[in-house]
Motif scaffolding. Structure first.
Motif, mmCIF file in Angstrom:
data_model
loop_
_atom_site.group_PDB
_atom_site.id
_atom_site.type_symbol
_atom_site.label_atom_id
_atom_site.label_comp_id
_atom_site.label_asym_id
_atom_site.label_seq_id
_atom_site.Cartn_x
_atom_site.Cartn_y
_atom_site.Cartn_z
ATOM 1 N N LYS A 148 6.059 24.412 43.252
ATOM 2 C CA LYS A 148 6.291 23.792 41.951
ATOM 3 C C LYS A 148 6.340 24.853 40.853
ATOM 4 O O LYS A 148 7.221 24.849 40.008
ATOM 5 N N LYS A 190 6.851 27.994 41.295
ATOM 6 C CA LYS A 190 7.853 29.001 41.623
ATOM 7 C C LYS A 190 9.270 28.582 41.226
ATOM 8 O O LYS A 190 9.981 29.336 40.604
ATOM 9 N N HIS A 191 9.664 27.380 41.614
ATOM 10 C CA HIS A 191 11.050 26.971 41.393
ATOM 11 C C HIS A 191 11.115 25.721 40.533
ATOM 12 O O HIS A 191 11.339 24.638 41.031
ATOM 13 N N ASP A 192 10.910 25.885 39.250
ATOM 14 C CA ASP A 192 10.970 24.714 38.381
ATOM 15 C C ASP A 192 12.344 24.556 37.737
ATOM 16 O O ASP A 192 12.561 23.665 36.949
ATOM 17 N N GLU A 193 13.266 25.477 38.078
ATOM 18 C CA GLU A 193 14.608 25.386 37.498
ATOM 19 C C GLU A 193 15.568 24.731 38.485
ATOM 20 O O GLU A 193 15.290 24.679 39.672
ATOM 21 N N LEU A 194 16.725 24.308 37.952
ATOM 22 C CA LEU A 194 17.647 23.580 38.825
ATOM 23 C C LEU A 194 18.540 24.486 39.672
ATOM 24 O O LEU A 194 18.716 25.610 39.429
#
Lengths: 10, 210
Positions: free
Chosen positions: A4, A6-10
């Motif tokens: 969560k 780490k990769h909160d971008e689309l």
């Protein structure tokens, strides 16, 4: 770090 | 969320609407690379597997579902509904190298967790997924204006993400080198296109390669 934080971008 | 990222995401959203509009309005998918569209579907499906493991926000979840659903719908339109308007002889870029190269990089640099490998794979693949489309454009030497708007919105989305990353680095000390490098490569691939779009399409002329 969790996925969560780490990769909160689309 | 900052303004750069929000506008970037909205441009990404807009690019898909423009592409759907182009296909529906002209009742044709000519000028669109099926291979690029297929790569985008693979990108979305492999990256957004975290829909099942992590909840970030309603915004994030809805966008992910939208991107997966529309990319598959576009494949359907190209492969079935408007199949007759697609010319495979113009869409000859070898995507095997893009898929293989992205997988190799993901295996080398990630920490051997399946989700992480797939996430990295999708980041690398997205950075080069436009190549079959640009290759097709260079073969035909011209493009319909609406197709160039689609490409501009799609390229602009990642360019704005670069500013978003700079912003996040300054304001939150957020660092994500893989996304940064891949995003810079992705934006750079559009530079020729941006130049012609600016000098021709925005001045009311048809998009033609010099």
């Amino acid at each position: 770090t969790s996925a969560k934080e780490k990769h909160d971008e689309l | 969320m900052n303004i750069f990222r929000l506008v970037a995401d909205l441009m990404h959203l807009a690019s898909i609407f423009i592409l759907l509009l182009k296909i529906q309005k002209t009742r044709s998918c000519s000028g669109i690379s099926f291979k690029s569209q297929l790569l985008y579907s693979i990108v979305f499906v492999t990256r957004y597997l975290d829909l099942f493991t992590a909840f970030i926000s309603l915004y994030n979840t809805s966008m992910k579902i939208f991107f997966i659903a529309t990319s598959i719908y576009i494949l359907y339109l190209m492969k079935f509904k408007f199949r007759a308007t697609y010319d495979p002889n113009l869409d000859t870029f070898r995507v095997e190298f893009l898929l293989g190269g992205s997988l190799l990089l993901a295996l080398i640099f990630s920490d051997f967790v399946l989700m992480e490998i797939l996430w990295q794979f999708s980041i690398y693949l997205e950075s080069v997924a436009i190549l079959p489309q640009l290759f097709m454009l260079s073969r035909t030497g011209e493009a319909e204006t609406i197709t160039t708007h689609y490409l501009f919105a799609l390229g602009g989305y990642r360019a704005l993400y670069l500013i978003n990353w700079l912003w996040r680095f300054v304001t939150e000390s957020h660092v994500d080198k893989i996304s940064w490098i891949a995003g810079a490569v992705q934006t750079a691939l559009y530079s020729d296109f941006f130049y012609i779009y600016y000098t021709k399409v925005l001045h009311g002329k048809k998009f033609e390669l010099p």
